[in-house]
Design a protein around this motif. Sequence first.
Motif, short mmCIF file in Angstrom:
data_model
loop_
_atom_site.label_atom_id
_atom_site.label_comp_id
_atom_site.label_asym_id
_atom_site.label_seq_id
_atom_site.Cartn_x
_atom_site.Cartn_y
_atom_site.Cartn_z
N THR A 95 0.75 -1.19 0.09
CA THR A 95 0.00 0.08 -0.05
C THR A 95 0.73 1.06 -0.23
O THR A 95 0.35 2.34 -0.29
N ARG A 96 2.17 1.30 0.16
CA ARG A 96 3.05 2.23 0.01
C ARG A 96 4.44 1.49 -0.72
O ARG A 96 4.63 0.34 -0.24
N PRO A 97 5.33 2.31 -1.03
CA PRO A 97 6.42 1.66 -1.65
C PRO A 97 7.44 1.18 -0.63
O PRO A 97 7.38 1.74 0.47
N ILE A 98 7.95 -0.02 -1.21
CA ILE A 98 8.80 -0.83 -0.41
C ILE A 98 10.26 -0.22 -0.68
O ILE A 98 10.59 -0.44 -2.02
N LEU A 99 11.17 0.09 0.03
CA LEU A 99 12.45 0.79 -0.21
C LEU A 99 13.39 -0.29 0.27
O LEU A 99 13.52 -0.66 1.41
N PHE A 100 14.40 -0.37 -0.59
CA PHE A 100 15.96 -1.37 0.06
C PHE A 100 16.91 -0.80 -0.77
O PHE A 100 16.76 -0.06 -1.77
N TYR A 101 18.01 -1.10 -0.38
CA TYR A 101 19.16 -0.46 -1.16
C TYR A 101 19.96 -1.67 -1.49
O TYR A 101 20.07 -2.75 -1.06
N LYS A 102 20.77 -1.25 -2.57
CA LYS A 102 22.00 -2.44 -3.15
C LYS A 102 23.36 -1.39 -2.78
O LYS A 102 23.15 -0.22 -3.12
N GLY A 103 24.28 -2.14 -2.88
CA GLY A 103 25.75 -1.48 -2.61
C GLY A 103 26.06 -0.77 -4.17
O GLY A 103 25.65 -1.57 -5.04
N PRO A 104 26.36 0.34 -4.19
CA PRO A 104 26.41 1.13 -5.46
C PRO A 104 27.58 0.21 -6.17
O PRO A 104 27.87 0.31 -7.33
N ASN A 105 28.61 -0.50 -5.60
CA ASN A 105 29.75 -1.23 -6.13
C ASN A 105 29.14 -2.54 -6.82
O ASN A 105 29.83 -3.15 -7.44
N THR A 106 27.73 -2.71 -6.70
CA THR A 106 27.28 -3.78 -7.77
C THR A 106 26.99 -3.38 -8.98
O THR A 106 26.73 -4.25 -9.66
N VAL A 107 27.16 -2.07 -9.39
CA VAL A 107 26.82 -1.56 -10.64
C VAL A 107 27.84 -2.12 -11.72
O VAL A 107 29.15 -1.55 -11.49
N VAL A 108 27.59 -2.79 -12.65
CA VAL A 108 28.69 -3.23 -13.69
C VAL A 108 27.87 -3.10 -15.11
O VAL A 108 26.68 -2.42 -15.34
N GLY A 109 28.69 -3.37 -16.05
CA GLY A 109 28.14 -3.03 -17.42
C GLY A 109 27.24 -4.06 -17.93
O GLY A 109 26.91 -4.99 -17.29
N PRO A 110 26.49 -3.79 -18.92
CA PRO A 110 25.29 -4.76 -19.45
C PRO A 110 25.68 -5.88 -19.98
O PRO A 110 25.01 -6.77 -20.35
N GLN A 111 27.18 -6.04 -20.34
CA GLN A 111 27.44 -7.54 -20.80
C GLN A 111 28.65 -8.11 -19.82
O GLN A 111 29.43 -9.19 -20.38
N ASP A 112 28.72 -7.43 -18.77
CA ASP A 112 29.74 -8.11 -17.84
C ASP A 112 29.26 -9.32 -17.19
O ASP A 112 28.12 -9.53 -17.05
N GLU A 113 29.99 -10.38 -16.89
CA GLU A 113 29.57 -11.58 -16.06
C GLU A 113 29.03 -11.11 -14.70
O GLU A 113 29.38 -10.15 -14.03
N VAL A 114 28.05 -12.03 -14.53
CA VAL A 114 27.50 -11.78 -13.20
C VAL A 114 27.80 -13.04 -12.40
O VAL A 114 27.83 -14.18 -12.77
N LEU A 115 28.48 -12.99 -11.20
CA LEU A 115 29.13 -13.81 -10.49
C LEU A 115 28.11 -13.99 -9.51
O LEU A 115 27.47 -13.37 -8.50
N ILE A 116 27.81 -15.62 -9.47
CA ILE A 116 27.02 -16.54 -8.50
C ILE A 116 27.75 -16.47 -7.25
O ILE A 116 28.81 -16.90 -7.26
N PRO A 117 27.23 -16.01 -6.16
CA PRO A 117 28.03 -16.13 -4.86
C PRO A 117 28.37 -17.25 -4.21
O PRO A 117 27.58 -18.27 -4.61
N ARG A 118 29.22 -17.83 -3.47
CA ARG A 118 29.83 -18.54 -3.10
C ARG A 118 28.69 -19.35 -2.11
O ARG A 118 28.24 -18.45 -1.29
#
Length: 283
Positions: A95-118
């Motif tokens: 009923t109202r926006p849910i806000l959460f944050y991501k670390g800014p250093n998560t931002v990568v390019g649109p063709q970069d590999e996405v690493l699945i965490p350990r």
Amino acid sequence: MRLMRVGAPGSERPVLGTADGRHFDLSGLTADIDGAFLGGDGPDRVRAAAAAGVLPETDITGLRLGAPVARPGAVLCIGQNYAAHAAESGSEPPTRPILFYKGPNTVVGPQDEVLIPRGAERTDWEVELAVVIGRRARYLTPEEDPLAYVAGYAVSNDVSERAFQLEESGGQWSKGKSCETFNPLGPWLVTADEIPDPQALRLRSRVNGEPRQDSSTADMIFGVAELIRHLSQYLVLEPGDILNTGTPEGVALSGRFPYLAPGDVMELEIDGLGAHRSRCAAA
């Protein structure tokens, strides 16, 4: 305008792309596409230089595409902003926006590999409309137009590790949202003047060529303007900040699709904003 950053991580240079596939070097106008550029007169200077025909053409063939915005101060995300996605997540529409944050250093390019965490077994994709802030927004009034504070829009992938997000969270989602490489962004920052209605964009995702999500930003519970006005009552939005506006139904959390594994390829696109192609790898 289509603003881009090309080159190796940490060494990207700013570029202007055109609809007919030409590219122009912006290094003579700015060192980077960041909050200072977006919040100042940077976009106007690029527009004027392009109109005057004084920008040098450049060849970006074979170069990596970086995220189109450098060093965001904040990556703000809206959860469950499509009713069908809330339902597939097992929740009532908010009923109202849910806000959460991501670390800014998560931002990568649109063709970069996405690493699945350990230790991860439930890594998921989320195609989203990203809004990039162009003016400082604080306590916006009902008379002010929130869209006047937008620098532009981009395709975002709010990659999520669901076990980290929901079971190991301690009540917050950021553990499952802030793993390295968990926010591919790009390929361009399309300036706001080219997107007259951000609530009229089709967004889609595929995994290994198979369709997953196919929806429209018209289905958002809280539209872009409402989100910006609402958030400005609680925090200050700064130039260069990224706002991920939520994902539609069709993610692995629904139980209808397998979670991501090394070697899987995610493809995301939004009308007028371009496309991603990210391969998953083990961290």
